[in-house]
Scaffold this active site. Structure first.
Site, short mmCIF file in Angstrom:
data_model
loop_
_atom_site.label_atom_id
_atom_site.label_comp_id
_atom_site.label_asym_id
_atom_site.label_seq_id
_atom_site.Cartn_x
_atom_site.Cartn_y
_atom_site.Cartn_z
N TYR A 54 0.84 -1.20 0.00
CA TYR A 54 0.00 0.00 0.00
C TYR A 54 0.88 1.25 0.00
O TYR A 54 1.32 1.73 1.05
CB TYR A 54 -0.92 0.02 1.21
CG TYR A 54 -1.96 -1.07 1.26
CD1 TYR A 54 -2.32 -1.79 0.13
CD2 TYR A 54 -2.60 -1.38 2.46
CE1 TYR A 54 -3.28 -2.79 0.17
CE2 TYR A 54 -3.58 -2.37 2.51
CZ TYR A 54 -3.90 -3.08 1.38
OH TYR A 54 -4.85 -4.07 1.44
N LEU A 205 -18.18 -1.97 1.61
CA LEU A 205 -19.09 -0.95 1.09
C LEU A 205 -19.07 -0.91 -0.43
O LEU A 205 -19.44 0.10 -1.04
CB LEU A 205 -18.73 0.42 1.68
CG LEU A 205 -18.90 0.52 3.20
CD1 LEU A 205 -18.35 1.84 3.72
CD2 LEU A 205 -20.36 0.36 3.58
N ARG A 207 -16.58 -0.77 -2.48
CA ARG A 207 -15.65 0.27 -2.91
C ARG A 207 -16.31 1.64 -2.91
O ARG A 207 -16.02 2.50 -3.75
CB ARG A 207 -15.07 -0.06 -4.28
CG ARG A 207 -14.40 -1.42 -4.34
CD ARG A 207 -13.80 -1.72 -5.69
NE ARG A 207 -13.39 -3.12 -5.76
CZ ARG A 207 -12.26 -3.61 -5.24
NH1 ARG A 207 -11.43 -2.82 -4.62
NH2 ARG A 207 -11.98 -4.90 -5.34
N THR A 211 -22.35 3.38 -0.37
CA THR A 211 -22.62 4.58 0.41
C THR A 211 -23.50 5.55 -0.36
O THR A 211 -24.10 6.44 0.23
CB THR A 211 -21.31 5.31 0.77
OG1 THR A 211 -20.72 5.86 -0.42
CG2 THR A 211 -20.32 4.38 1.44
N ALA A 215 -18.92 10.78 -5.29
CA ALA A 215 -17.56 10.41 -5.69
C ALA A 215 -17.47 8.93 -6.04
O ALA A 215 -16.73 8.54 -6.95
CB ALA A 215 -16.58 10.74 -4.57
#
Length: 328
Positions: A54, A205, A207, A211, A215
């Site tokens: 990461y 979620l 990605r 939600t 965005a």
């Protein structure tokens, strides 16, 4: 906060995925990321998830080391190895599950994280060129050496899980699982429960799609979601309609769509510990609200019936053959 078990570890029912603080989701903001880590502990979230790939040069592990310097004893720390990245870009360039690489990777992660032990160490992707018994055997030696407490595997099939567990106990399976990603339920979840492994869903979620945020539903060109099948025009139109169904349930509960999606996962069993990723305190606080949200049997059934349009990756070959998808 409520707590669940991974091996002998007591972990918050919701963990914190730290990838987006350093990788894949736009510019990094170290100050806000560190504030989010602090707020997580205040809210009772003690299970932090990272990986050596990461960010360029292990940027996310280095970020966490700053926080862990003062809070190591309060955190159940998980990291991963096995995806090899290009040193200049940090982008995935292959997988390596060789015993030699296992030993190299753990020492590098321990140094970057500034700690002498990892609570949960995952093989990030199965290396199709190395028998899983060899990889897990090398990982088991890390437990014996006191560098690692528990072992996990990410995106492993049921067959691989059983083979791995025959070498050493596997404490956790980390795979994508959400209202929109259901492919692990038929066999992988069954095998994980058979061997006594907790299930740690990443991208719970969808990605961000679940939600309902602008965005997430219309990612920018620099956002890797714009390359995924579920965000292509025809699929995206259908998936927005499904998100509307989640939003309808959320409105009836005075909750957010994300909270409903997380509550659905939490209801799948006490051995399920989702790790929604965020780099902002506001989203963290919203996610934690899911822990106390109760869905009715009808609501759970309605959510379970939703089926997304499009695969979750452009190449889903790894699902059957474990040729190692490299996108998280």
């Amino acid at each position: 906060m409520k707590y669940r078990r991974i091996g002998d570890l007591s972990v918050s029912a919701l963990g914190l995925g730290c990838m987006g603080m350093s990788f894949a989701y736009g510019p990094a903001d170290s100050a806000e990321a560190l504030a989010t880590l602090s707020r997580a502990l205040e809210l009772g979230v003690n299970f932090f998830d990272t990986a050596d790939m990461y960010g360029v040069g292990g940027a996310n592990e280095r970020l966490l080391s700053t926080f862990l310097a003062d809070h190591r004893s309060e955190v159940v720390l998980a990291t991963k190895f096995g995806i090899v990245t290009a040193p200049d870009t940090g982008l995935p360039a292959g997988v390596n599950g060789s015993p030699e690489y296992v030993r190299q990777a753990i020492d590098a992660s321990l140094q970057r994280l500034g700690t002498d032990v990892i609570d949960l160490y995952y093989l990030h992707r199965v290396d199709p060129q190395v028998p899983i018994e060899e990889t897990v055997g090398a990982m088991a030696s890390l437990v014996t050496a006191g560098k690692v407490r528990h072992l996990g595997i990410s995106e492993a099939s049921a067959t691989t899980l059983r083979r791995a567990a025959a070498v050493h106990p596997i404490a956790a399976l980390q795979s994508e699982w959400s209202v929109f990603s259901r492919d692990i339920e038929a066999s992988d979840v069954v095998a994980a429960r058979e061997i006594g492994a907790a299930i740690v869903p990443y991208s719970p979620l969808g990605r961000g799609m679940l939600t309902g945020s602008a965005a997430a539903l219309a990612p920018s060109a620099g956002d890797f979601r714009s390359t995924l099948p579920r965000w292509q025009e025809a699929n995206l139109k259908r998936n927005r309609e499904l998100v509307a169904s989640v939003q309808s349930i959320a409105e009836s509960l005075d909750a957010t769509p994300g909270q409903v999606a997380l509550a659905w996962l939490l209801a799948q069993g006490d051995d399920v510990i989702p790790i929604p990723g965020t780099k902002r305190r506001s989203y963290l606080e919203e996610n934690v609200g899911a822990v106390t949200l109760t869905l009715s049997a009808d609501q759970l059934a309605a959510l379970s019936a939703l089926q997304p349009a499009g695969d979750r990756y452009p190449d889903m070959a790894w699902v059957a053959g474990e040729s190692a998808s490299l996108a998280e």
